[in-house]
Design a protein around this motif. Structure first.
Motif, PDB file in Angstrom:
ATOM      1  N   GLY A  27       0.791  -1.224   0.000  1.00  0.00           N
ATOM      2  CA  GLY A  27       0.000   0.000   0.000  1.00  0.00           C
ATOM      3  C   GLY A  27       0.822   1.273   0.000  1.00  0.00           C
ATOM      4  N   THR A  28       2.148   1.161  -0.118  1.00  0.00           N
ATOM      5  CA  THR A  28       3.009   2.344  -0.137  1.00  0.00           C
ATOM      6  C   THR A  28       3.111   2.887  -1.557  1.00  0.00           C
ATOM      7  OG1 THR A  28       4.308   1.487   1.711  1.00  0.00           O
ATOM      8  CG2 THR A  28       5.313   3.235   0.393  1.00  0.00           C
ATOM      9  N   ALA A  29       2.629   4.106  -1.752  1.00  0.00           N
ATOM     10  CA  ALA A  29       2.707   4.745  -3.069  1.00  0.00           C
ATOM     11  C   ALA A  29       4.169   4.990  -3.437  1.00  0.00           C
ATOM     12  CB  ALA A  29       1.941   6.059  -3.056  1.00  0.00           C
ATOM     13  N   PHE A  30       4.456   4.998  -4.726  1.00  0.00           N
ATOM     14  CA  PHE A  30       5.829   5.218  -5.191  1.00  0.00           C
ATOM     15  C   PHE A  30       6.392   6.519  -4.638  1.00  0.00           C
ATOM     16  CE2 PHE A  30       9.123   6.537  -8.170  1.00  0.00           C
ATOM     17  CZ  PHE A  30       9.865   5.373  -8.281  1.00  0.00           C
ATOM     18  N   ASP A  31       5.586   7.562  -4.609  1.00  0.00           N
ATOM     19  CA  ASP A  31       6.042   8.866  -4.111  1.00  0.00           C
ATOM     20  C   ASP A  31       6.377   8.843  -2.625  1.00  0.00           C
ATOM     21  OD1 ASP A  31       5.791   9.990  -6.627  1.00  0.00           O
ATOM     22  OD2 ASP A  31       3.774  10.763  -6.249  1.00  0.00           O
ATOM     23  N   ASN A  32       5.891   7.835  -1.909  1.00  0.00           N
ATOM     24  CA  ASN A  32       6.150   7.731  -0.477  1.00  0.00           C
ATOM     25  C   ASN A  32       7.264   6.741  -0.133  1.00  0.00           C
ATOM     26  OD1 ASN A  32       4.112   9.575   0.023  1.00  0.00           O
ATOM     27  ND2 ASN A  32       2.567   8.009   0.242  1.00  0.00           N
ATOM     28  N   LEU A  33       7.928   6.203  -1.145  1.00  0.00           N
ATOM     29  CA  LEU A  33       9.055   5.308  -0.880  1.00  0.00           C
ATOM     30  C   LEU A  33      10.172   6.090  -0.197  1.00  0.00           C
ATOM     31  CD1 LEU A  33       9.233   3.351  -4.256  1.00  0.00           C
ATOM     32  CD2 LEU A  33       8.592   2.423  -2.029  1.00  0.00           C
ATOM     33  N   PRO A  34      10.946   5.433   0.662  1.00  0.00           N
ATOM     34  CA  PRO A  34      12.070   6.118   1.308  1.00  0.00           C
ATOM     35  C   PRO A  34      13.043   6.677   0.264  1.00  0.00           C
ATOM     36  CG  PRO A  34      11.727   3.936   2.267  1.00  0.00           C
ATOM     37  CD  PRO A  34      10.824   4.043   1.072  1.00  0.00           C
ATOM     38  N   ASP A  35      13.710   7.764   0.598  1.00  0.00           N
ATOM     39  CA  ASP A  35      14.648   8.393  -0.333  1.00  0.00           C
ATOM     40  C   ASP A  35      15.783   7.461  -0.741  1.00  0.00           C
ATOM     41  OD1 ASP A  35      13.195  10.741  -0.362  1.00  0.00           O
ATOM     42  OD2 ASP A  35      14.391  11.674   1.229  1.00  0.00           O
ATOM     43  N   ASP A  36      16.143   6.528   0.139  1.00  0.00           N
ATOM     44  CA  ASP A  36      17.263   5.640  -0.164  1.00  0.00           C
ATOM     45  C   ASP A  36      16.823   4.307  -0.788  1.00  0.00           C
ATOM     46  OD1 ASP A  36      16.052   4.601   2.107  1.00  0.00           O
ATOM     47  OD2 ASP A  36      17.938   4.238   3.166  1.00  0.00           O
ATOM     48  N   TRP A  37      15.522   4.181  -1.115  1.00  0.00           N
ATOM     49  CA  TRP A  37      15.034   2.961  -1.751  1.00  0.00           C
ATOM     50  C   TRP A  37      15.625   2.852  -3.144  1.00  0.00           C
ATOM     51  CZ3 TRP A  37      12.098   1.707  -6.083  1.00  0.00           C
ATOM     52  CH2 TRP A  37      11.614   0.404  -6.136  1.00  0.00           C
TER      53      TRP A  37
END
Length: 52
Positions: A27-37
């Motif tokens: 359920g994690t949107a792409f825009d909400n992925l961690p910066d270091d993903w």
């Protein structure tokens, strides 16, 4: 929520599935992925992904 494709290897990030092996919940949107993903297949950064 929109799916994104890695332009380097073709991996598709599906927010419905997340990336639980790398700590990203379903359920994690792409825009909400961690910066270091990074891509779990080829390890490129998020800026190498395009919306599907």
């Amino acid at each position: 929520m929109e799916k994104y494709i890695c332009t380097n290897c073709g991996y598709i990030y599906d927010p419905v599935l997340g990336d639980e092996e790398n700590g990203v919940s379903r359920g994690t949107a792409f825009d909400n992925l961690p910066d270091d993903w990074t891509c779990p297949v080829c390890y490129v950064e998020k800026d190498q992904f395009d919306p599907l």
